[in-house]
Design a protein around this motif. Structure first.
Motif, short mmCIF file in Angstrom:
data_model
loop_
_atom_site.label_atom_id
_atom_site.label_comp_id
_atom_site.label_asym_id
_atom_site.label_seq_id
_atom_site.Cartn_x
_atom_site.Cartn_y
_atom_site.Cartn_z
N ARG A 1 -68.54 44.68 -53.83
CA ARG A 1 -66.52 43.70 -53.27
C ARG A 1 -65.73 43.37 -54.74
O ARG A 1 -64.35 43.51 -54.54
N GLN A 2 -66.05 43.95 -55.73
CA GLN A 2 -65.56 44.18 -56.90
C GLN A 2 -65.02 46.17 -57.29
O GLN A 2 -64.62 46.73 -58.37
N ALA A 3 -65.60 46.51 -55.90
CA ALA A 3 -64.93 48.86 -56.27
C ALA A 3 -63.30 48.15 -56.37
O ALA A 3 -62.82 48.18 -55.35
N GLY A 4 -63.07 49.33 -57.10
CA GLY A 4 -61.96 49.78 -57.84
C GLY A 4 -60.86 48.55 -58.07
O GLY A 4 -59.53 48.97 -58.44
N SER A 5 -61.53 47.49 -58.74
CA SER A 5 -61.14 46.68 -59.23
C SER A 5 -60.60 46.67 -60.62
O SER A 5 -60.77 47.80 -61.38
N VAL A 6 -59.52 46.54 -61.15
CA VAL A 6 -59.17 46.88 -62.79
C VAL A 6 -58.69 46.12 -63.52
O VAL A 6 -58.00 44.28 -62.53
N GLU A 7 -58.03 45.82 -64.91
CA GLU A 7 -58.06 44.90 -65.65
C GLU A 7 -56.74 44.89 -65.64
O GLU A 7 -55.93 45.13 -65.78
N LEU A 8 -56.85 42.60 -65.69
CA LEU A 8 -55.03 42.29 -65.30
C LEU A 8 -54.38 42.49 -67.34
O LEU A 8 -55.80 41.70 -67.81
N THR A 9 -53.45 43.17 -67.47
CA THR A 9 -53.37 43.18 -68.59
C THR A 9 -51.96 42.58 -69.17
O THR A 9 -52.07 42.04 -70.29
N GLY A 10 -51.46 41.71 -68.48
CA GLY A 10 -51.03 40.68 -68.38
C GLY A 10 -49.89 40.19 -67.37
O GLY A 10 -50.15 39.98 -66.95
#
Length: 249
Positions: free
Chosen positions: A70-79
């Motif tokens: 379910r978290q595959a491909g998720s990226v970090e929120l930067t701003g």
């Protein structure tokens, strides 16, 4: 000796051979029934324990698959700016640097498949399928070796998660057109180069116990829908579809 003593002795006598044999037979029947009941209870308890263990292992495996899928491909929120628009980290390179969040291989000749998930951890404390702290990218690869479901995480050393695995098969729901989703094997996805179009992953885990006994049915339906003999062993099939929430619909 008085007549009273003589009469008392005449009334005192032992059991006959027939009576002794009858008593022994009755005693043996009671002991046999008790031993049979004990063995039956022991077998039933072992079978229940075996089935319970399979259920626990299957539930744990599905939970682990779900966490990674379910978290595959998720990226970090930067701003986020004053207007509420958000930005994301653009450095995510996908599994093994391929740019894809999900990948897999097809087992040869019906052998168990493998599946890999990749994402960019949102915090420095994010952990992979083995509980290891990941780096800038978190990859988790699931495979089966000698009946053990294993996971290879950030450490690079596969570790067993679940034992007694009879089969492990994976299918992919792939968006082949704006309005069409197709169920495909890893080989089909790879040939069509559609890993970036995978929208969900279907997992099938077939577990087989070790305690022989009467488990209600002599046959079992495996991951491919084939009817196979149980051989007196308990078998439980776990199947679930996990959507990749970051991939759209």
């Amino acid at each position: 000796m008085c007549n009273r003593d003589i009469a008392a002795r005449r009334r005192q006598h032992g059991v006959t051979l027939v009576e002794l044999l009858v008593g022994l037979v009755i005693g043996l029947l009671v002991v046999t029934a008790a031993i049979t009941t004990m063995l039956l209870s022991r077998t039933t308890a072992a079978a229940v324990s075996d089935m319970t263990q399979l259920q626990q292992q299957g539930s744990f495996a599905l939970r682990m698959f779900g966490t990674q899928a379910r978290q595959a491909g998720s990226v970090e929120l930067t701003g986020e700016n004053d207007l509420g628009a958000v930005s994301f980290d653009s450095t995510f390179t996908g599994f093994n640097g391929t740019g894809v969040a999900v990948s897999g291989t097809e087992g040869i000749g019906g052998a168990p498949d493998t599946v890999s998930f990749s994402n960019q951890p949102s915090t420095a404390l994010a952990r992979d399928c083995l509980g290891n702290i990941a780096g800038a990218r978190m990859d988790s690869t699931f495979s089966v070796v000698k009946g053990n479901l294993r996971c290879q995480g950030a450490s690079g050393l596969p570790q067993p998660l679940v034992e007694n695995v009879a089969d492990f098969q994976v299918w992919y729901r792939v968006k082949t057109s704006p309005s069409s989703i197709r169920r495909m094997t890893a080989e089909e996805v790879d040939d069509a180069k559609l890993w970036n179009a995978v929208r969900s992953v279907e997992i099938c885990l077939d577990l087989q116990g070790t305690e022989t006994g009467d488990h209600g049915r002599s046959t079992h339906v495996d991951c491919d829908g084939k009817v196979v003999p149980r051989k007196g062993l308990p078998r439980v099939l776990f199947r679930n579809v996990f959507d990749l929430r970051t991939q759209g619909t």
